[in-house]
Scaffold this motif. Structure first.
Motif, PDB file in Angstrom:
ATOM      1  N   SER A  20       0.816  -1.208   0.000  1.00  0.00           N
ATOM      2  CA  SER A  20       0.000   0.000   0.000  1.00  0.00           C
ATOM      3  C   SER A  20       0.856   1.266   0.000  1.00  0.00           C
ATOM      4  N   CYS A  21       2.064   1.184   0.506  1.00  0.00           N
ATOM      5  CA  CYS A  21       2.966   2.336   0.539  1.00  0.00           C
ATOM      6  C   CYS A  21       3.653   2.568  -0.797  1.00  0.00           C
ATOM      7  N   GLY A  22       3.547   1.617  -1.725  1.00  0.00           N
ATOM      8  CA  GLY A  22       4.247   1.706  -2.995  1.00  0.00           C
ATOM      9  C   GLY A  22       5.504   0.866  -3.054  1.00  0.00           C
ATOM     10  N   LYS A  23       5.805   0.156  -1.969  1.00  0.00           N
ATOM     11  CA  LYS A  23       6.990  -0.703  -1.907  1.00  0.00           C
ATOM     12  C   LYS A  23       6.768  -1.962  -2.728  1.00  0.00           C
ATOM     13  N   SER A  24       7.714  -2.286  -3.592  1.00  0.00           N
ATOM     14  CA  SER A  24       7.587  -3.490  -4.412  1.00  0.00           C
ATOM     15  C   SER A  24       7.823  -4.734  -3.572  1.00  0.00           C
ATOM     16  N   ALA A  25       7.325  -5.857  -4.052  1.00  0.00           N
ATOM     17  CA  ALA A  25       7.540  -7.122  -3.357  1.00  0.00           C
ATOM     18  C   ALA A  25       9.032  -7.435  -3.267  1.00  0.00           C
ATOM     19  N   THR A  26       9.779  -7.087  -4.309  1.00  0.00           N
ATOM     20  CA  THR A  26      11.223  -7.342  -4.297  1.00  0.00           C
ATOM     21  C   THR A  26      11.909  -6.545  -3.198  1.00  0.00           C
ATOM     22  N   VAL A  27      11.565  -5.258  -3.079  1.00  0.00           N
ATOM     23  CA  VAL A  27      12.178  -4.421  -2.046  1.00  0.00           C
ATOM     24  C   VAL A  27      11.768  -4.916  -0.657  1.00  0.00           C
ATOM     25  N   ALA A  28      10.505  -5.305  -0.500  1.00  0.00           N
ATOM     26  CA  ALA A  28      10.053  -5.816   0.794  1.00  0.00           C
ATOM     27  C   ALA A  28      10.854  -7.054   1.200  1.00  0.00           C
ATOM     28  N   ASP A  29      11.081  -7.953   0.249  1.00  0.00           N
ATOM     29  CA  ASP A  29      11.853  -9.156   0.544  1.00  0.00           C
ATOM     30  C   ASP A  29      13.307  -8.821   0.860  1.00  0.00           C
ATOM     31  N   LEU A  30      13.878  -7.869   0.122  1.00  0.00           N
ATOM     32  CA  LEU A  30      15.261  -7.464   0.388  1.00  0.00           C
ATOM     33  C   LEU A  30      15.386  -6.858   1.778  1.00  0.00           C
ATOM     34  N   GLN A  31      14.393  -6.096   2.201  1.00  0.00           N
ATOM     35  CA  GLN A  31      14.418  -5.527   3.549  1.00  0.00           C
ATOM     36  C   GLN A  31      14.380  -6.627   4.607  1.00  0.00           C
ATOM     37  N   ASP A  32      13.582  -7.645   4.375  1.00  0.00           N
ATOM     38  CA  ASP A  32      13.533  -8.771   5.326  1.00  0.00           C
ATOM     39  C   ASP A  32      14.890  -9.458   5.418  1.00  0.00           C
ATOM     40  N   VAL A  33      15.527  -9.674   4.260  1.00  0.00           N
ATOM     41  CA  VAL A  33      16.849 -10.312   4.246  1.00  0.00           C
ATOM     42  C   VAL A  33      17.855  -9.442   4.997  1.00  0.00           C
ATOM     43  N   LEU A  34      17.823  -8.132   4.730  1.00  0.00           N
ATOM     44  CA  LEU A  34      18.759  -7.218   5.398  1.00  0.00           C
ATOM     45  C   LEU A  34      18.588  -7.292   6.913  1.00  0.00           C
ATOM     46  N   LEU A  35      17.359  -7.285   7.391  1.00  0.00           N
ATOM     47  CA  LEU A  35      17.130  -7.296   8.830  1.00  0.00           C
ATOM     48  C   LEU A  35      17.576  -8.612   9.471  1.00  0.00           C
ATOM     49  N   LEU A  37      20.071 -10.399   8.445  1.00  0.00           N
ATOM     50  CA  LEU A  37      21.530 -10.264   8.511  1.00  0.00           C
ATOM     51  C   LEU A  37      21.948  -9.314   9.637  1.00  0.00           C
ATOM     52  N   MET A  38      21.184  -8.238   9.826  1.00  0.00           N
ATOM     53  CA  MET A  38      21.518  -7.287  10.885  1.00  0.00           C
ATOM     54  C   MET A  38      21.439  -7.947  12.257  1.00  0.00           C
ATOM     55  N   GLN A  39      20.495  -8.859  12.424  1.00  0.00           N
ATOM     56  CA  GLN A  39      20.425  -9.595  13.688  1.00  0.00           C
ATOM     57  C   GLN A  39      21.669 -10.465  13.859  1.00  0.00           C
ATOM     58  N   GLY A  40      22.167 -11.030  12.752  1.00  0.00           N
ATOM     59  CA  GLY A  40      23.402 -11.809  12.823  1.00  0.00           C
ATOM     60  C   GLY A  40      24.587 -10.954  13.219  1.00  0.00           C
ATOM     61  N   ILE A  41      24.662  -9.737  12.684  1.00  0.00           N
ATOM     62  CA  ILE A  41      25.721  -8.803  13.084  1.00  0.00           C
ATOM     63  C   ILE A  41      25.660  -8.569  14.593  1.00  0.00           C
ATOM     64  N   SER A  42      24.441  -8.381  15.096  1.00  0.00           N
ATOM     65  CA  SER A  42      24.286  -8.100  16.524  1.00  0.00           C
ATOM     66  C   SER A  42      24.689  -9.276  17.395  1.00  0.00           C
ATOM     67  N   VAL A  43      24.500 -10.497  16.900  1.00  0.00           N
ATOM     68  CA  VAL A  43      24.933 -11.668  17.675  1.00  0.00           C
ATOM     69  C   VAL A  43      26.418 -11.568  17.972  1.00  0.00           C
ATOM     70  N   ASN A 148       7.365  -9.555  16.487  1.00  0.00           N
ATOM     71  CA  ASN A 148       7.230  -8.411  15.586  1.00  0.00           C
ATOM     72  C   ASN A 148       7.204  -7.094  16.359  1.00  0.00           C
ATOM     73  N   LEU A 149       6.598  -7.105  17.544  1.00  0.00           N
ATOM     74  CA  LEU A 149       6.602  -5.904  18.386  1.00  0.00           C
ATOM     75  C   LEU A 149       8.040  -5.500  18.712  1.00  0.00           C
ATOM     76  N   ILE A 150       8.886  -6.470  19.003  1.00  0.00           N
ATOM     77  CA  ILE A 150      10.298  -6.188  19.267  1.00  0.00           C
ATOM     78  C   ILE A 150      10.993  -5.699  17.995  1.00  0.00           C
ATOM     79  N   LEU A 151      10.736  -6.386  16.888  1.00  0.00           N
ATOM     80  CA  LEU A 151      11.357  -6.010  15.622  1.00  0.00           C
ATOM     81  C   LEU A 151      11.041  -4.565  15.264  1.00  0.00           C
TER      82      LEU A 151
END
Length: 546
Positions: A20-35, A37-43, A148-151
């Motif tokens: 609904s915001c205009g975000k493509s499915a590809t960008v949404a999936d890339l954001q999920d992948v990035l996050l 990985l970011m949790q892995g960095i934090s580990v 998800n609330l934490i995320l």
């Protein structure tokens, strides 16, 4: 694609080709992948910190990367490919840091070792492993909803942290705590009590981050002071600055000095007009337009260049101004020029090439600038008004606005508040009523604009000080909360309020979809969260509780 992070998500979540915001499915999936990985960095960063080691580059990359995934921030696929590559590299650096520090690297959770690849096809195949609903069948809606609330709370805290960091203010302890909570999330935890506890830990962390951001803003630009701000245009060439980033606004004002370009704020940058550090620029002539959801109308009518800083970007291609809008910081839209290193010369050249306003419009002003320093400076006056009964109730009405029907609730509530009450407001939700005349009490305006959404810190500081002065608990004050929820910054602020023990918060006008009925039940039971309903009925309940 599956997204439930903001109020724009459709019933059942955005699970389409375009959100609904205009975000493509590809960008949404890339954001999920990035996050993921970011949790892995934090580990690794968390384990390194426990062994006494940290890396400033890792800590700086973390809030910026998280920030890019917020609602209406970055829609540019190429930028996310670069960020994912950088995240993989940074995770390797974090692992090496932990190894050199002698940290325990046993029992690593999946995000620490997961390899999603880097090519478009590899990342598309990896996306399901980073999806927020991946463990719904295994763990159930309560657990997934609390995760998800934490995320989303971490996303909001990261955004505020990045705002402070780009102004030169950050603390090692904040980065360490962010990594700790993110590493906790990386384990895909299932214990409900632990998930609730970590949600409140985000609230505590976000309070500290808002304190740092307040110090960064006031240390650099001075304390806001009551100010009459022009809300109508002046004749001349013009440049509009939207978003939240005051450092970008300062750079634009410096680079436009003496060249005949009038600068206007928009949306959440309206409060900048009350800071002494900005008032010294005579070509900052006021604010243009309203809240972020009105930007397509506002930007299309604005006869100059536009710079979008931080978040709240909407598709610029629909209304015909894509050739005169620029992005900066974490913001991005495919094909829109992105400005870096605080060099705004392309936007300034564009402003000079546009027609500008041909004449002055009739002058309309509003009063802003009631930050905690101002309000605390007249604390005796406020306490005297409360003690004499001149002020019988305080209402905190504000937060993140949006376009969905029903958000007039906040206008209706503000307009219905009794004449012997004050309305504290902040965030873009205040645009629902900040041009209305609600009058004053003994010369004090009934509507006190406390600033941006992050200036919830100001409202909290004032509430605690008033409660202390009266010798009561903050929940015993005749102070009522109507919080306009929209996206992840609002989630972080809500968790801060819950961390402080504030109760009877009316939240709405509709609740986020990640707050499943089960999760809502937990919040209602533990914190007396009250979904917003009818404004008049809610007002009646608030006044009965006073």
């Amino acid at each position: 694609m599956y997204c439930v992070q903001c109020e724009q998500s459709n019933k059942g979540g955005c699970a389409t080709k375009v959100g609904s915001c205009g975000k493509s499915a590809t960008v949404a999936d890339l954001q999920d992948v990035l996050l993921r990985l970011m949790q892995g960095i934090s580990v690794y960063a968390d384990r390194a910190a426990r062994a006494g080691a940290r890396d400033a580059a890792i800590d700086a990359f973390t809030p910026h990367a998280w920030f890019t995934t917020l609602t209406n921030v970055n829609f540019d696929e190429s930028r996310f490919h670069a960020l994912i590559a950088k995240a993989i590299e940074t995770r390797d650096d974090a692992r090496l840091l932990a190894e050199k520090a002698g940290a325990d690297l046993s029992a690593l959770p999946e995000p620490a070792t997961w390899n999603p690849g880097t090519t478009p096809s590899e990342l598309a195949a990896a996306a399901p492993f980073a999806a927020i609903q991946r463990f719904m069948d295994r763990d159930g809606p309560s657990v997934v909803g609390l995760r998800n609330l934490i995320l989303y709370g971490l996303k909001g805290t990261a955004a505020y942290s990045e705002h402070a960091r780009v102004l030169g203010t950050e603390e090692d302890a904040v980065s360490a705590e962010f990594h700790r909570i993110s590493a906790f999330l990386a384990q895909d935890p299932v214990d409900v009590d632990a998930l609730v506890a970590e949600s409140l830990a985000i609230g505590a962390l976000n309070l500290k981050v808002m304190e740092l951001l307040d110090a960064a803003n006031t240390g650099r630009f001075g304390h806001p002071e009551p100010t009459e701000v022009r809300m109508t245009p002046k004749a001349g060439k013009c440049l509009l600055v939207s978003g939240h980033d005051m450092g970008d606004l300062e750079a634009i004002l410096q680079q436009t000095e003496g060249n005949g370009v009038n600068v206007y704020t928009h949306g959440e940058l309206l409060p900048a007009n009350a800071y002494p550090g900005f008032k010294k620029y005579p070509h900052l002539v006021g604010n243009y337009g309203g809240a972020w959801q009105d930007q397509q109308r506002d930007f299309a009518a604005f006869p100059g260049a536009i710079v979008m800083t931080s978040n709240c970007l909407i598709n610029p291609e629909i209304k015909g101004y894509a050739d005169r809008i620029f992005t900066a910081g974490p913001v991005g839209w495919n094909g829109v020029p992105h400005l870096t290193d605080h060099d705004f010369s392309p936007a300034i050249a564009c402003a000079l090439a546009q027609p500008g306003f041909s004449e002055d419009a009739g002058e309309q002003t509003i009063t802003i600038g009631f930050g905690h320093n101002t309000v605390m400076g007249v604390a005796d006056t406020l306490l005297g008004m409360i003690g004499r009964g001149d002020v019988k109730n305080l209402f905190l009405i504000g937060g993140c606005d949006g376009a969905r029907p029903g958000r007039n609730y906040f206008h209706d509530l503000a307009m219905a508040t009794p004449r012997d009450s004050l309305v504290l407001t902040l965030g873009c939700g205040k645009f629902r009523f900040n041009r209305e005349d609600l009058g004053d009490i003994n010369g004090v305006p009934r509507v006190l604009d406390m600033g941006q959404c992050n200036d919830a810190y100001s409202a909290i500081k004032v509430a605690v000080a008033v409660a202390d002065a009266l010798g009561v608990g903050v929940n015993d004050l005749p102070l009522h909360y109507a919080i306009s929820w929209f996206e992840q910054k609002a989630t972080a602020v809500l968790l801060t309020m819950l961390h402080l023990g504030l109760r009877r918060i009316h939240l709405g006008p509709t609740l986020p979809q990640f707050l499943t009925p089960e999760v809502l039940g937990v919040l209602v039971d533990k914190f007396d969260i009250r979904p917003a309903g009818d404004a008049q009925e809610d007002l009646g309940r608030m006044l009965e509780a006073a």
